[in-house]
Design an enzyme around this catalytic site. Structure first.
Site, PDB file in Angstrom:
ATOM      1  CD  GLN A   1      -5.724  -2.388  10.276  1.00 55.58           C
ATOM      2  OE1 GLN A   1      -6.835  -2.665  10.721  1.00 55.58           O
ATOM      3  NE2 GLN A   1      -5.324  -2.804   9.088  1.00 55.58           N
TER       4      GLN A   1
ATOM      5  CE  LYS B   1     -10.706  -4.949   2.365  1.00 63.76           C
ATOM      6  NZ  LYS B   1      -9.322  -4.797   1.913  1.00 63.76           N
TER       7      LYS B   1
ATOM      8  CB  ILE C   1     -26.014  -7.834  -8.199  1.00 57.81           C
ATOM      9  CG1 ILE C   1     -25.509  -7.310  -9.553  1.00 57.81           C
ATOM     10  CG2 ILE C   1     -26.744  -6.726  -7.445  1.00 57.81           C
ATOM     11  CD1 ILE C   1     -26.617  -6.946 -10.522  1.00 57.81           C
TER      12      ILE C   1
ATOM     13  CE  LYS D   1      -3.867  -6.645   1.715  1.00 56.41           C
ATOM     14  NZ  LYS D   1      -4.624  -5.505   1.207  1.00 56.41           N
TER      15      LYS D   1
ATOM     16  CG  ASP E   1      -7.566  -6.659  -0.118  1.00 58.18           C
ATOM     17  OD1 ASP E   1      -8.702  -7.178  -0.069  1.00 58.18           O
ATOM     18  OD2 ASP E   1      -7.080  -5.995   0.820  1.00 58.18           O
TER      19      ASP E   1
ATOM     20  CG  ASP F   1      -1.866  -1.138   1.282  1.00 57.11           C
ATOM     21  OD1 ASP F   1      -2.175  -1.687   0.206  1.00 57.11           O
ATOM     22  OD2 ASP F   1      -2.312  -1.499   2.383  1.00 57.11           O
TER      23      ASP F   1
ATOM     24  NE  ARG G   1      -0.556  -1.460  12.601  1.00 60.47           N
ATOM     25  CZ  ARG G   1      -0.863  -1.796  11.344  1.00 60.47           C
ATOM     26  NH1 ARG G   1      -0.418  -2.929  10.812  1.00 60.47           N
ATOM     27  NH2 ARG G   1      -1.589  -0.991  10.599  1.00 60.47           N
TER      28      ARG G   1
HETATM   29  O1  C5P Z   1      -0.816  -1.313   6.799  1.00 58.13           O
HETATM   30  P1  C5P Z   1      -1.668  -2.395   7.376  1.00 58.13           P
HETATM   31  O2  C5P Z   1      -0.871  -3.524   7.996  1.00 58.13           O
HETATM   32  O3  C5P Z   1      -2.745  -1.872   8.291  1.00 58.13           O
HETATM   33  O4  C5P Z   1      -2.387  -3.037   6.090  1.00 58.13           O
HETATM   34  C1  C5P Z   1      -3.455  -3.958   6.207  1.00 58.13           C
HETATM   35  C2  C5P Z   1      -3.940  -4.316   4.837  1.00 58.13           C
HETATM   36  O5  C5P Z   1      -4.976  -5.296   4.972  1.00 58.13           O
HETATM   37  C3  C5P Z   1      -4.529  -3.161   4.047  1.00 58.13           C
HETATM   38  O6  C5P Z   1      -4.160  -3.333   2.683  1.00 58.13           O
HETATM   39  C4  C5P Z   1      -6.030  -3.317   4.198  1.00 58.13           C
HETATM   40  O7  C5P Z   1      -6.712  -2.876   3.054  1.00 58.13           O
HETATM   41  C5  C5P Z   1      -6.186  -4.825   4.369  1.00 58.13           C
HETATM   42  N1  C5P Z   1      -7.336  -5.277   5.149  1.00 58.13           N
HETATM   43  C6  C5P Z   1      -7.573  -4.902   6.457  1.00 58.13           C
HETATM   44  N2  C5P Z   1      -8.679  -5.328   7.145  1.00 58.13           N
HETATM   45  C7  C5P Z   1      -9.540  -6.160   6.551  1.00 58.13           C
HETATM   46  C8  C5P Z   1      -9.316  -6.579   5.234  1.00 58.13           C
HETATM   47  C9  C5P Z   1      -8.180  -6.118   4.562  1.00 58.13           C
HETATM   48  O8  C5P Z   1      -6.754  -4.164   7.031  1.00 58.13           O
HETATM   49  N3  C5P Z   1     -10.573  -6.626   7.224  1.00 58.13           N
END
Ligand code: C5P
Length: 245
Positions: free
Chosen positions: A197, A74, A78, A46, A72, A15, A186
């Protein structure tokens, strides 16, 4: 569960915020540069936002670099539209793709039918950025209850796995036959400025509690040495596997 190497259990979220590079094309270049650096390690990469900008053919380029690819996207729509998404994606054959469980059983199943065995279809349950109150407002139930409802739908749709918070690992409402993949990771050594998060855990703990694979983004991409951060995360994955035994 498939026999995965510790590196294959790590999914690195590439990202990149394009405003932090000199141009959009520089942002894309920096993603490819990081992907090339990561390829020898055997991790999965990803992509999401950049994929929507650059197009799904980017998946072929990442595959050519020698990486397992996770789109990813998401998807949430429909059934007929997810069937169309599925056909376009068969061109690029990502190893993994996400669909929102809230799209419903029929839509998830339709997507899986098109993508077949080549691509793992993973259902996103409750976003890891939502706290309990936000989850109540959006879904009308607490994170664990919402997770269980969505996990049952994913099973009915016969998709391959779930994206879930590590905090929900103990709440699966059936004997697991789905792949469990946890973002919201983390490591103790990571510092993410203005972190969004909420329902998080360390790599070691998430793996010890049964996550098959973990998703780690900013702790690696924002680390001064992303390759060292990958090595430290894989070491924690190994510790988590030992804790399980
Ligand atoms: O930088 P970080 O570790 O927070 O990245 C988490 C990744 O996982 C991001 O790309 C986010 O879009 C994805 N993700 C998430 N939670 C979810 C599904 C996907 O954080 N439930």
């Amino acid at each position: 569960m498939k026999a995965l190497t510790p590196a294959q259990r790590l999914i690195v979220a590439l990202d990149i915020n394009p405003t932090q590079t000199v141009s959009y094309s520089a942002a894309i270049k920096s993603i490819y540069a990081l992907a090339e650096k990561l390829a020898p390690s055997g991790v999965v990469v990803k992509v999401n936002s950049v994929l929507r900008y650059a197009g799904i053919s980017m998946l072929k380029d990442l595959y050519d670099i020698g990486l397992y690819t996770f789109a990813d996207l998401k998807l949430c729509d429909i059934p007929n539209t997810l069937i169309n998404d599925g056909w376009f994606l068969t061109e690029c054959q990502p190893d993994m793709i996400t669909v929102m469980c809230s799209a419903g059983v029929e839509a998830m199943h339709a997507l899986k039918q098109i993508l077949g065995d080549q691509t793992e279809v993973l259902g996103v349950t409750v976003l890891t950025s939502l706290n309990e109150n936000q989850c109540l407002i959006i879904h009308g139930s607490k994170p664990t209850d919402t997770f269980q409802k969505l996990a049952i739908m994913a099973k009915e749709a016969k998709i391959d796995g779930l994206i879930l918070s590590p905090q929900e690992l103990g709440f699966l409402p059936y004997n697991n036959h789905l792949s469990l993949i946890c973002p919201g990771i983390r490591p103790a050594w990571s510092m993410v400025k203005g972190d969004d998060q909420r329902r998080v855990m360390t790599p070691r703990e998430a793996i010890a509690r049964g996550a098959e694979r973990i998703v780690v983004g900013r702790p690696i991409t924002q680390h001064p040495d992303p390759i060292e951060a990958v090595a430290m995360t894989i070491a924690e994955i190994n510790q988590g596997l030992t804790d399980r035994a």
